[in-house]
Design an enzyme around this catalytic site. Structure first.
Site, PDB file in Angstrom:
ATOM      1  N   GLY A 120      21.816  10.624  18.144  1.00 54.80           N
ATOM      2  CA  GLY A 120      21.363  11.815  17.433  1.00 54.80           C
ATOM      3  C   GLY A 120      20.661  11.418  16.139  1.00 54.80           C
ATOM      4  N   GLU A 173      30.797  11.114  25.038  1.00 58.72           N
ATOM      5  CA  GLU A 173      30.574  11.450  23.628  1.00 58.72           C
ATOM      6  C   GLU A 173      31.827  12.127  23.078  1.00 58.72           C
ATOM      7  OE1 GLU A 173      26.206  11.640  22.515  1.00 58.72           O
ATOM      8  OE2 GLU A 173      26.789  13.656  23.073  1.00 58.72           O
ATOM      9  N   HIS A 185      26.218  19.064  26.390  1.00 56.98           N
ATOM     10  CA  HIS A 185      26.429  18.447  25.073  1.00 56.98           C
ATOM     11  C   HIS A 185      27.495  19.248  24.322  1.00 56.98           C
ATOM     12  CE1 HIS A 185      25.743  17.171  20.958  1.00 56.98           C
ATOM     13  NE2 HIS A 185      25.187  16.086  21.474  1.00 56.98           N
ATOM     14  N   SER A 205      27.582   8.937  16.426  1.00 52.06           N
ATOM     15  CA  SER A 205      27.372   8.199  15.172  1.00 52.06           C
ATOM     16  C   SER A 205      26.866   6.773  15.377  1.00 52.06           C
ATOM     17  CB  SER A 205      28.666   8.148  14.343  1.00 52.06           C
ATOM     18  OG  SER A 205      29.062   9.429  13.981  1.00 52.06           O
ATOM     19  N   ASN A 237      18.321  12.047  21.046  1.00 52.34           N
ATOM     20  CA  ASN A 237      18.518  13.503  21.034  1.00 52.34           C
ATOM     21  C   ASN A 237      18.097  13.999  19.651  1.00 52.34           C
ATOM     22  OD1 ASN A 237      19.392  16.106  21.158  1.00 52.34           O
ATOM     23  ND2 ASN A 237      21.579  15.630  21.413  1.00 52.34           N
ATOM     24  N   TRP A 238      16.890  14.549  19.598  1.00 54.49           N
ATOM     25  CA  TRP A 238      16.354  14.983  18.298  1.00 54.49           C
ATOM     26  C   TRP A 238      16.970  16.300  17.842  1.00 54.49           C
ATOM     27  CZ3 TRP A 238      10.375  13.905  19.278  1.00 54.49           C
ATOM     28  CH2 TRP A 238      10.179  12.520  19.351  1.00 54.49           C
ATOM     29  N   LYS A 239      17.728  16.926  18.725  1.00 58.13           N
ATOM     30  CA  LYS A 239      18.387  18.213  18.395  1.00 58.13           C
ATOM     31  C   LYS A 239      17.339  19.191  17.832  1.00 58.13           C
ATOM     32  CE  LYS A 239      22.744  15.820  18.038  1.00 58.13           C
ATOM     33  NZ  LYS A 239      24.088  15.719  17.485  1.00 58.13           N
TER      34      LYS A 239
END
Ligand code: PGA
Length: 258
Positions: free
Chosen positions: A239, A169, A97, A218, A12-14
């Site tokens: 992430g 998550e 998310h 994390s 997830n490159w956000k």
């Protein structure tokens, strides 16, 4: 559990990388990550990069995922992107998310609509659920998981439940949160059992055994091995570490070796 499920490593490159940077980064990853039948690597870039990356990727090596979309087909929804506009580019879509839930106040109903819309479009929804630090402190972890699963899946039929991926998550473990700390394997296993138990209640035992459950929060190359060895955990949603080629490629390699 005897059915071997595929492992998923989802990046997830956000809101990072320009389209040019995303393309260069994909090029770097594609030189280092070999296609594998055991591990599905899924990249979730910003919406703007989906179209160009879809032309660049080797789909045997990577699949693309949306980070977000709106569930209606088209219309007067300024600033939104419909699945009908990205359908050709993605195979997956992240839904619910915690940054969508808590930064953008996305409602449970919107999340349920998105899960259903993705299934209608033949796109696999990756439904993110997880308790907050407060839920955990108050002993409400199971209740939070039950409630997010029940509402997020309420439009999903028994026939379609196998088309959904669940990502556990816990909000307190996601690196964007202050004082984030990675979840302990024991916490993850507890949550994974709660998730499968609830899926069994809603859709039957077989569905509960078949559904893929990922962990996110994390994760890095040092913590990944312990998570990936957990029985019942089918992969990771990553992430921060997914933005660093050395980290991400190492995690993919670990997944292949499990
Ligand atoms: P993180 O993000 O790996 O940076 O904690 C995970 C996520 O938000 O999906």
């Amino acid at each position: 559990m005897d059915t071997p499920r595929k492992k998923y490593i989802v990046a997830n490159w956000k809101m990072n990388f320009t389209t040019g940077e995303a393309s260069l980064y994909l090029d770097k990853l594609s030189k280092r990550i070999q296609p594998s039948r055991k591990v599905q690597v899924v990249l979730a870039p910003s919406t703007i990069s989906l179209q160009p990356l879809s032309l660049q990727i080797n789909r045997r090596q990577f699949k693309l995922s949306a980070q977000n979309f709106y569930w209606r087909e088209y219309g007067a929804y300024t600033g939104e992107v419909a699945l009908s506009q990205i359908r050709g580019f993605v195979d997956y879509a992240i839904v619910g998310h915690s940054e969508r839930r808590y930064v953008f106040n996305e409602s449970e109903e919107d999340i349920a609509q998105k899960v259903a819309a993705a299934i209608r479009s033949n796109i696999t929804p990756i439904l993110c659920i997880g308790e907050t630090a407060l839920d955990r402190k108050e002993g409400e972890t199971a209740a939070a998981i039950y409630s997010q699963l029940t509402s997020g899946l309420h439009q999903v039929s028994k026939e379609d439940i196998s088309k959904v991926i669940i990502a556990y998550e816990p909000v307190w473990a996601i690196s964007s949160n202050k004082n984030a700390k990675p979840a302990k394997p024991i916490d993850i296993i507890e949550a994974e059992r709660i998730i499968r138990k609830h899926i069994a209640k809603l859709y039957g035992k077989e569905a509960a055994e078949e559904i893929s459950v990922l962990y996110g929060g994390s994760v890095n190359k040092d913590t990944a091995p312990a998570y990936l060895q957990l029985e019942g955990i089918d992969g990771l949603l990553i992430g921060n570490a997914s933005l660093i080629a050395d980290q991400f490629c190492a995690i993919v390699e670990i997944a292949k070796g499990v």
